[in-house]
Design a protein around this motif. Structure first.
Motif, PDB file in Angstrom:
ATOM      1  N   PHE A 213     -11.508 -14.550  -1.359  1.00 32.43           N
ATOM      2  CA  PHE A 213     -10.696 -14.200  -0.330  1.00 32.43           C
ATOM      3  C   PHE A 213     -11.108 -15.709   1.405  1.00 32.43           C
ATOM      4  N   ASP A 214      -9.957 -15.438   1.571  1.00 29.63           N
ATOM      5  CA  ASP A 214      -9.990 -17.015   3.144  1.00 29.63           C
ATOM      6  C   ASP A 214     -10.298 -15.991   4.514  1.00 29.63           C
ATOM      7  N   PHE A 215     -10.958 -15.082   4.667  1.00 32.54           N
ATOM      8  CA  PHE A 215     -10.005 -14.543   6.088  1.00 32.54           C
ATOM      9  C   PHE A 215     -10.037 -15.857   7.422  1.00 32.54           C
ATOM     10  N   ARG A 216     -10.142 -16.817   7.263  1.00 39.00           N
ATOM     11  CA  ARG A 216     -10.489 -17.336   7.950  1.00 39.00           C
ATOM     12  C   ARG A 216      -8.021 -17.599   8.633  1.00 39.00           C
ATOM     13  N   ASN A 217      -7.769 -17.514   6.938  1.00 38.47           N
ATOM     14  CA  ASN A 217      -6.293 -17.048   7.722  1.00 38.47           C
ATOM     15  C   ASN A 217      -5.850 -15.834   7.867  1.00 38.47           C
ATOM     16  N   THR A 218      -5.464 -15.919   8.617  1.00 36.98           N
ATOM     17  CA  THR A 218      -4.861 -14.780   9.325  1.00 36.98           C
ATOM     18  C   THR A 218      -4.233 -13.856   8.273  1.00 36.98           C
ATOM     19  N   GLY A 219      -3.452 -14.354   8.132  1.00 37.76           N
ATOM     20  CA  GLY A 219      -2.571 -14.053   6.595  1.00 37.76           C
ATOM     21  C   GLY A 219      -2.898 -13.471   5.727  1.00 37.76           C
ATOM     22  N   VAL A 220      -4.149 -13.532   5.560  1.00 35.34           N
ATOM     23  CA  VAL A 220      -4.534 -13.162   4.035  1.00 35.34           C
ATOM     24  C   VAL A 220      -5.465 -11.808   5.347  1.00 35.34           C
ATOM     25  N   LEU A 221      -5.983 -11.741   6.751  1.00 29.59           N
ATOM     26  CA  LEU A 221      -6.510 -10.221   7.537  1.00 29.59           C
ATOM     27  C   LEU A 221      -4.915  -9.920   7.248  1.00 29.59           C
ATOM     28  N   LYS A 222      -4.123  -9.718   7.634  1.00 26.96           N
ATOM     29  CA  LYS A 222      -2.432  -8.920   7.588  1.00 26.96           C
ATOM     30  C   LYS A 222      -2.191  -8.465   6.484  1.00 26.96           C
ATOM     31  N   GLU A 223      -2.904  -9.001   5.696  1.00 19.94           N
ATOM     32  CA  GLU A 223      -2.368  -8.705   4.533  1.00 19.94           C
ATOM     33  C   GLU A 223      -3.235  -7.386   4.153  1.00 19.94           C
ATOM     34  N   PHE A 224      -4.821  -7.262   4.212  1.00 20.21           N
ATOM     35  CA  PHE A 224      -5.402  -6.168   4.018  1.00 20.21           C
ATOM     36  C   PHE A 224      -5.024  -5.083   5.083  1.00 20.21           C
ATOM     37  N   VAL A 225      -4.930  -5.343   5.966  1.00 21.52           N
ATOM     38  CA  VAL A 225      -4.534  -4.356   7.036  1.00 21.52           C
ATOM     39  C   VAL A 225      -3.239  -4.007   6.418  1.00 21.52           C
ATOM     40  N   ASN A 226      -2.327  -3.855   5.434  1.00 19.24           N
ATOM     41  CA  ASN A 226      -1.226  -3.424   5.132  1.00 19.24           C
ATOM     42  C   ASN A 226      -2.115  -2.438   4.033  1.00 19.24           C
ATOM     43  N   ILE A 227      -2.618  -3.128   3.263  1.00 15.70           N
ATOM     44  CA  ILE A 227      -3.245  -2.538   1.688  1.00 15.70           C
ATOM     45  C   ILE A 227      -3.321  -0.767   2.697  1.00 15.70           C
ATOM     46  N   VAL A 228      -4.483  -1.519   3.492  1.00 14.50           N
ATOM     47  CA  VAL A 228      -5.086  -0.270   4.166  1.00 14.50           C
ATOM     48  C   VAL A 228      -4.197   1.131   4.415  1.00 14.50           C
ATOM     49  N   ARG A 229      -2.874   0.527   5.464  1.00 11.31           N
ATOM     50  CA  ARG A 229      -2.277   1.789   5.926  1.00 11.31           C
ATOM     51  C   ARG A 229      -1.414   2.320   4.686  1.00 11.31           C
ATOM     52  N   PHE A 230      -1.081   1.278   3.517  1.00 12.14           N
ATOM     53  CA  PHE A 230      -0.255   2.390   2.077  1.00 12.14           C
ATOM     54  C   PHE A 230      -1.192   2.894   1.831  1.00 12.14           C
ATOM     55  N   TYR A 231      -2.535   2.738   2.028  1.00 14.54           N
ATOM     56  CA  TYR A 231      -3.345   3.644   1.278  1.00 14.54           C
ATOM     57  C   TYR A 231      -3.438   4.778   1.721  1.00 14.54           C
ATOM     58  N   LEU A 271      -9.036   0.145  14.056  1.00  9.99           N
ATOM     59  CA  LEU A 271      -7.567   0.501  13.347  1.00  9.99           C
ATOM     60  C   LEU A 271      -7.494   1.601  12.869  1.00  9.99           C
ATOM     61  N   ILE A 272      -8.361   2.075  11.935  1.00 10.40           N
ATOM     62  CA  ILE A 272      -8.665   3.599  11.409  1.00 10.40           C
ATOM     63  C   ILE A 272      -8.644   4.544  11.716  1.00 10.40           C
ATOM     64  N   GLU A 273      -9.344   4.177  12.347  1.00 10.93           N
ATOM     65  CA  GLU A 273      -9.589   5.563  13.148  1.00 10.93           C
ATOM     66  C   GLU A 273      -8.391   5.826  14.178  1.00 10.93           C
ATOM     67  N   TYR A 274      -7.587   5.208  14.449  1.00 12.28           N
ATOM     68  CA  TYR A 274      -5.947   5.686  15.887  1.00 12.28           C
ATOM     69  C   TYR A 274      -5.249   5.888  15.018  1.00 12.28           C
ATOM     70  N   ALA A 275      -5.111   5.403  13.201  1.00  9.25           N
ATOM     71  CA  ALA A 275      -4.068   6.104  12.359  1.00  9.25           C
ATOM     72  C   ALA A 275      -4.470   7.103  11.841  1.00  9.25           C
ATOM     73  N   CYS A 276      -6.092   6.839  11.726  1.00  6.64           N
ATOM     74  CA  CYS A 276      -6.140   8.508  10.625  1.00  6.64           C
ATOM     75  C   CYS A 276      -7.742   8.933  11.480  1.00  6.64           C
ATOM     76  N   PRO A 277      -7.782   9.970  12.865  1.00  4.61           N
ATOM     77  CA  PRO A 277      -9.402  10.617  13.234  1.00  4.61           C
ATOM     78  C   PRO A 277     -10.234  10.905  12.640  1.00  4.61           C
ATOM     79  N   SER A 278      -9.824  10.949  11.007  1.00  6.30           N
ATOM     80  CA  SER A 278     -10.399  11.678  10.045  1.00  6.30           C
ATOM     81  C   SER A 278     -11.677  10.444   8.687  1.00  6.30           C
TER      82      SER A 278
END
Length: 583
Positions: A213-231, A271-278
């Protein structure tokens, strides 16, 4: 309350902005909009408090089982249901966490070429199975963040030049300076792909079916943050960042461990610590030891790093009967700060990595280890070098088979040696990760290697659950003996405060034959001397060498034997271990 909310929200936004400024320095990026997008994706619009730093989200009771979702198969039952059944019925409460290796649809590499990050593979189960498992066990999931499947819908959109994912992949020109790129494989780095926009060259750190993946593209970053939230919503509590060290690419560099990669890890932790501290992050970085440790950052990156040097060094010590290199490495390891911990393992779904002992084990010792493992039925996987040559990357073998003998050949001490390895691992500073096939004493699966054509399959056996149940109750079976002994070790470990992952650890100097270290509880009330004969010969150890406090009562937690004459000696049988405790 509003002022507290504003303060926490403002601090979160400021932290995210700082991360993004570092990642996208030199790029035309609307940082303010990206901050807002990430907060929205993670649903952090109204955070109540700033996460407390340096918190240890673990104790001596934590043991994580590592397994594929379909390693245990039962007729007319979903594989994840069978895994859940095994944990509840067979593990007797000794396992409280489970790392289910990629359970998503995939096209290759046994799950690590993910074709859909939002689905559970039908042959494994469904999201309800994941949720049920996470309700009873701490659940670790892979975030396969560096690359995706060449057969995914995203990549098909890349070929068409339109649709979701069409701009997610890293492309470059073969004329770029790529001579410094570090690879874990021997296949060509770039793959030619004919697209509607012409011929393009996609970057493939691993295989040509695993497109980076090309993380220079902010769309890729947003996609994986969305995956994190989903998980997180599905119950995932620990995120294993697969192959994270290769994330950011820049021509003219090694494309390994770049500063932008480290900053992405820091961002995800925030992002993860603010969403779920544990919740926790574990970085999977199969690289030299010093580079691996860098992913702790200043206790602001990974909560845990895989202790990749441990498997090959412990294996070397046990097959040679000498602990010099293992001991030297142990002495050089810094204690993990509060809020961080080592993730200890000695076997996994992959092979025994050799890069983590670069600069620690001489090449002659590595060659000796490789030759011994090949004699025991193992294989060797290779990686490409800058000069076009290749170098051993990992040894592929089941650990039970790897420890069936020494450099002198097979012997009668295989089971004792195997259990000694795990007794050492379970006592070390850090959180233990126990591979299912080590818990069961699974042997080399040569038929699976023939069927798949991949050396790693040798240690990825799939058990018929009914057959396994019979073996685990058959007292003549080594599977029964290993499984029973392992559960006993874990149960004892869980009761010892000195085995807290952040308890003090000090390496002892007891000669080449006895590998020893001292553990102390955080409150300093318990001391345990972990003494391990790593040879096939009996060993005698003078208790006076340990400087035991005379007014305390000392006993071996494993055998129950008490030691009253503290000026006497201890006799250690071949591969015997003692956990000598003052309480």
């Amino acid at each position: 309350m509003d002022s507290v909310l504003n303060t926490a929200s403002e601090q979160l936004a400021s932290q995210i902005e700082n991360h993004l400024q570092t990642i996208y320095q030199g790029f035309e990026t609307d940082i303010a909009q990206l901050v807002s997008d990430l907060i929205s994706i993670m649903r952090l619009g109204s955070v109540e408090q700033v996460p407390v730093p340096y918190q240890n989200h673990w104790s001596q009771q934590d043991v994580i089982l590592i397994t594929y979702g379909d390693s245990l198969l039962r007729t007319d039952e979903r594989a994840m249901t069978t895994l859940h059944r095994f944990l509840n019925e067979q593990c007797d409460g000794v396992i409280n966490g489970v790392h289910v290796l990629p359970f998503f649809p995939y096209s290759s590499d046994d799950g690590f070429a993910v074709s859909d990050y939002y689905e559970v593979r039908e042959s494994v189960g469904e999201w309800q199975d994941i949720q049920r498992l996470s309700a009873e066990y701490r659940l670790m999931s892979d975030l396969v963040i560096n690359h995706g499947s060449g057969e995914s819908e995203w990549f098909q959109h890349f070929i068409k030049g339109e649709g979701p994912g069409h701009d997610y992949y890293f492309t470059t020109s073969p004329d770029e300076n790529l001579t410094e790129v570090v690879r874990p494989r021997t296949s060509p780095l770039l793959r030619e792909v004919q697209t509607t926009d012409g011929l393009k060259y996609v970057w493939c750190t691993f295989s040509h079916d695993q497109i980076d993946f090309d993380f220079r593209n902010t769309g890729v970053l947003k996609e994986f943050v969305n995956i994190v939230r989903f998980y997180l919503d599905q119950g995932v509590n620990i995120f294993r960042l697969d192959a994270i060290a290769f994330l950011w690419k820049e021509a003219g560099t090694s494309c390994l461990n770049l500063e932008q990669t480290h900053e992405v890890v820091r961002l995800l932790r925030t992002l993860i610590e603010y969403a779920c501290p544990s919740a926790m992050i574990i970085t999977e970085t199969n690289i030299p030891s010093r580079e691996n440790l860098s992913y702790f950052g200043n206790a602001n990156e990974a909560h845990c790093v895989y202790n990749f040097s441990l498997p090959p060094l412990l294996l070397h010590a046990l097959i040679t009967g000498q602990n010099f290199y293992l001991k030297q490495w142990m002495m050089s390891m810094p204690p993990a700060q509060d809020g961080t911990a080592f993730f200890n393992f000695i076997a996994s779904h992959d092979g025994i990595g050799l890069r983590p002992v670069e600069g620690i084990l001489p090449d002659s010792e590595v060659d000796l280890m490789i030759a011994t493992m090949q004699d025991f039925g193992g294989h060797v996987s290779w990686r490409a070098l800058d000069d076009g040559g290749k170098k051993p990357y990992e040894i592929n073998i089941a650990l039970f088979e790897a420890l069936q003998g020494t450099v002198g050949g097979k012997d009668e001490w295989g089971e004792a040696r195997f259990l000694c390895a795990h007794t050492i691992m379970l006592a070390l500073e850090g959180i233990p990760g126990l591979y299912l096939h080590s818990l069961l004493g699974t042997q080399n699966d040569h038929e699976r290697v023939k069927a798949t054509g991949h050396f790693r399959s040798i240690n990825r056996h799939q058990w018929d659950y009914s057959e396994l149940e019979q073996l685990l109750t058959d007292q003549t079976s080594h599977h029964h003996r290993v499984f029973t002994a392992m559960k006993h070790l874990i149960s004892i470990r869980a009761q010892q405060k000195a085995f807290h992952p952040n308890g003090t650890q000090f390496t002892l100097h007891l000669g080449e034959q006895v590998f020893g270290f001292w553990r102390q509880s955080i409150d300093r009330t318990q001391n345990i001397f972990c003494l391990n004969n790593i040879s096939a010969e009996s060993a005698t150890l003078s208790l006076s060498d340990l400087n035991l406090i005379q007014t305390q009562d000392w006993r071996d937690l494993l055998s129950g034997q008490r030691y009253e004459d503290l000026l006497g000696s201890i006799e250690l049988a071949p591969y015997q271990s003692i956990w000598l405790s003052n309480r």
